[in-house]
Design a protein around this motif. Structure first.
Motif, short mmCIF file in Angstrom:
data_model
loop_
_atom_site.label_atom_id
_atom_site.label_comp_id
_atom_site.label_asym_id
_atom_site.label_seq_id
_atom_site.Cartn_x
_atom_site.Cartn_y
_atom_site.Cartn_z
N PRO A 97 -0.09 1.64 -9.27
CA PRO A 97 -1.42 1.83 -9.62
C PRO A 97 -1.82 0.43 -8.74
O PRO A 97 -1.37 -0.43 -9.08
CB PRO A 97 -1.74 1.58 -11.07
CG PRO A 97 -0.50 2.23 -11.74
CD PRO A 97 0.54 1.95 -10.73
N ALA A 98 -3.03 0.70 -8.03
CA ALA A 98 -3.43 -0.70 -7.34
C ALA A 98 -4.84 -0.93 -8.12
O ALA A 98 -5.60 -0.28 -8.32
CB ALA A 98 -3.95 -0.10 -5.79
N ILE A 99 -4.89 -2.28 -8.65
CA ILE A 99 -5.90 -2.85 -9.57
C ILE A 99 -6.79 -3.65 -8.47
O ILE A 99 -6.31 -4.38 -7.64
CB ILE A 99 -5.23 -3.71 -10.53
CG1 ILE A 99 -4.30 -2.78 -11.40
CG2 ILE A 99 -6.46 -4.30 -11.02
CD1 ILE A 99 -3.86 -3.60 -12.60
N ARG A 100 -8.02 -3.33 -8.44
CA ARG A 100 -8.83 -3.83 -8.02
C ARG A 100 -10.01 -4.66 -8.81
O ARG A 100 -10.62 -3.84 -9.60
CB ARG A 100 -9.94 -2.99 -6.84
CG ARG A 100 -9.08 -2.89 -5.68
CD ARG A 100 -9.67 -1.93 -4.63
NE ARG A 100 -8.71 -1.39 -3.58
CZ ARG A 100 -7.62 -0.67 -3.66
NH1 ARG A 100 -7.28 -0.15 -4.98
NH2 ARG A 100 -7.01 -0.80 -2.51
N VAL A 101 -10.09 -5.87 -8.92
CA VAL A 101 -11.17 -6.43 -9.64
C VAL A 101 -12.32 -6.97 -9.00
O VAL A 101 -12.34 -7.56 -7.77
CB VAL A 101 -10.50 -7.85 -10.35
CG1 VAL A 101 -11.40 -8.34 -11.23
CG2 VAL A 101 -9.13 -7.46 -10.77
N TYR A 155 -2.56 -11.16 -11.98
CA TYR A 155 -2.63 -10.06 -11.35
C TYR A 155 -1.39 -9.11 -11.33
O TYR A 155 -1.54 -8.01 -11.61
CB TYR A 155 -3.34 -10.35 -9.95
CG TYR A 155 -3.56 -9.02 -9.05
CD1 TYR A 155 -4.59 -8.21 -9.25
CD2 TYR A 155 -2.58 -8.75 -8.10
CE1 TYR A 155 -4.71 -7.21 -8.52
CE2 TYR A 155 -2.76 -7.77 -7.77
CZ TYR A 155 -3.73 -6.73 -7.61
OH TYR A 155 -3.98 -5.64 -6.92
N ALA A 166 0.92 -1.40 -0.11
CA ALA A 166 0.02 0.01 -0.08
C ALA A 166 1.04 1.32 0.13
O ALA A 166 0.45 2.41 -0.30
CB ALA A 166 -0.99 0.05 1.30
N ASN A 167 2.38 1.21 0.42
CA ASN A 167 2.82 2.30 0.65
C ASN A 167 3.86 2.54 -0.48
O ASN A 167 4.85 3.01 -0.52
CB ASN A 167 4.08 2.19 1.87
CG ASN A 167 4.14 3.52 2.50
OD1 ASN A 167 3.51 4.44 1.96
ND2 ASN A 167 5.19 3.53 3.30
N ARG A 183 2.42 -3.85 -15.35
CA ARG A 183 2.10 -3.21 -16.64
C ARG A 183 1.53 -1.98 -16.61
O ARG A 183 1.91 -0.81 -17.33
CB ARG A 183 1.27 -4.26 -17.62
CG ARG A 183 1.10 -3.63 -19.18
CD ARG A 183 0.06 -4.61 -19.67
NE ARG A 183 0.69 -5.76 -20.01
CZ ARG A 183 1.38 -6.27 -21.13
NH1 ARG A 183 1.38 -5.14 -22.33
NH2 ARG A 183 1.77 -7.44 -21.36
N ALA A 184 0.68 -1.74 -15.71
CA ALA A 184 -0.19 -0.58 -15.35
C ALA A 184 0.73 0.40 -14.84
O ALA A 184 0.93 1.50 -15.13
CB ALA A 184 -1.41 -0.70 -14.34
N THR A 225 3.46 4.12 -5.09
CA THR A 225 2.34 4.79 -5.67
C THR A 225 1.98 4.00 -7.14
O THR A 225 1.66 4.61 -8.13
CB THR A 225 3.17 6.11 -6.12
OG1 THR A 225 4.62 5.95 -6.68
CG2 THR A 225 3.16 6.90 -5.06
N MET A 244 -0.56 -7.71 -14.63
CA MET A 244 -1.44 -6.37 -14.61
C MET A 244 -0.87 -5.16 -13.91
O MET A 244 -0.66 -4.13 -14.52
CB MET A 244 -2.91 -6.62 -14.39
CG MET A 244 -3.59 -7.42 -15.57
SD MET A 244 -5.21 -7.17 -15.27
CE MET A 244 -5.65 -8.17 -13.76
N MET A 259 -10.26 -9.43 -6.20
CA MET A 259 -8.49 -9.62 -6.06
C MET A 259 -8.30 -8.01 -6.06
O MET A 259 -8.78 -7.14 -6.90
CB MET A 259 -8.03 -10.21 -7.33
CG MET A 259 -6.47 -10.50 -7.14
SD MET A 259 -5.82 -11.29 -5.77
CE MET A 259 -6.98 -12.76 -5.87
N VAL A 273 2.49 4.13 -16.57
CA VAL A 273 2.55 5.66 -16.00
C VAL A 273 3.68 6.12 -15.37
O VAL A 273 3.65 7.00 -14.81
CB VAL A 273 1.39 5.85 -15.41
CG1 VAL A 273 0.01 5.77 -16.00
CG2 VAL A 273 1.27 4.87 -14.03
#
Lengths: 117, 117
Positions: free
Chosen positions: A9-13, A93, A4-5, A99-100, A7, A96, A21, A104
């Motif tokens: 991107p956090a992916i929430r499915v 997961y 969580a700490n 890659r995300a 930056t 992804m 997930m 950025v």
């Protein structure tokens, strides 16, 4: 949850209202894989056994097949292992997420220059 | 927060322990921009005025310049406007989100086939 700490991107499915997930569940899967136990994974992540168990239950319900298999009849928590399917879900997961994040990376560097320190 | 109910990657920009910018704050900025008021934006997002005000305060402290300027001396909440700097921050943030989402679009479609329904 160290993840969580960052930056990235956090992916929430989502499946309906539930998070099938996300960063916390992915970390939990990794910890279960390493420790072979839900309770040990929960300790590592400083969450209650009950909460870890509920996260596992949600994952197992949200996907077509179980991600975590628990051994019954053992001590509290017993043994747990991440299934082949679970490992595949986790790998996809994390890919992804990577890659995300990579997509950025440059923009994020510029964006962070706008922060106050 | 309608944005939460999507599977696009959520970007959280952290400054130390604080979330300088994330999906909720971006939505709040957009609502303030549309309504010209923190309290109206809070109502739209079904959050308390106090919570909205605190989110604005966090944003304003985390960035080099204020993102939201509030008019003092008015009624509770008074008027509020998103600064030029705030609009730039918001635009950059939304672009990062879009880019991250586009980067995993195909993988996300495949991933969702593993869900139970």
């Amino acid at each position: 949850m160290t993840r969580a700490n960052t930056t990235r991107p956090a992916i929430r499915v989502l499946l309906g209202e539930e998070i099938a997930m996300g960063p916390g569940k992915a970390e939990l899967l990794q910890q279960i894989r390493q420790t072979g136990s839900i309770s040990a994974a929960a300790r590592e992540m400083e969450m209650s056994y009950r909460r870890a168990w509920m996260l596992v239950d949600t994952m197992n319900r949200c996907f077509k097949k179980p991600l975590v298999q628990t051994a019954t009849g053992g001590k509290r928590g017993g043994g747990a292992r991440v299934t082949k399917f679970g490992k595949d879900v986790l790998r996809r997961y994390l890919e992804m997420e990577q890659r995300a994040a990579a997509s950025v990376e440059r923009e994020m560097t510029e964006f962070r220059r706008l922060l106050s320190r």
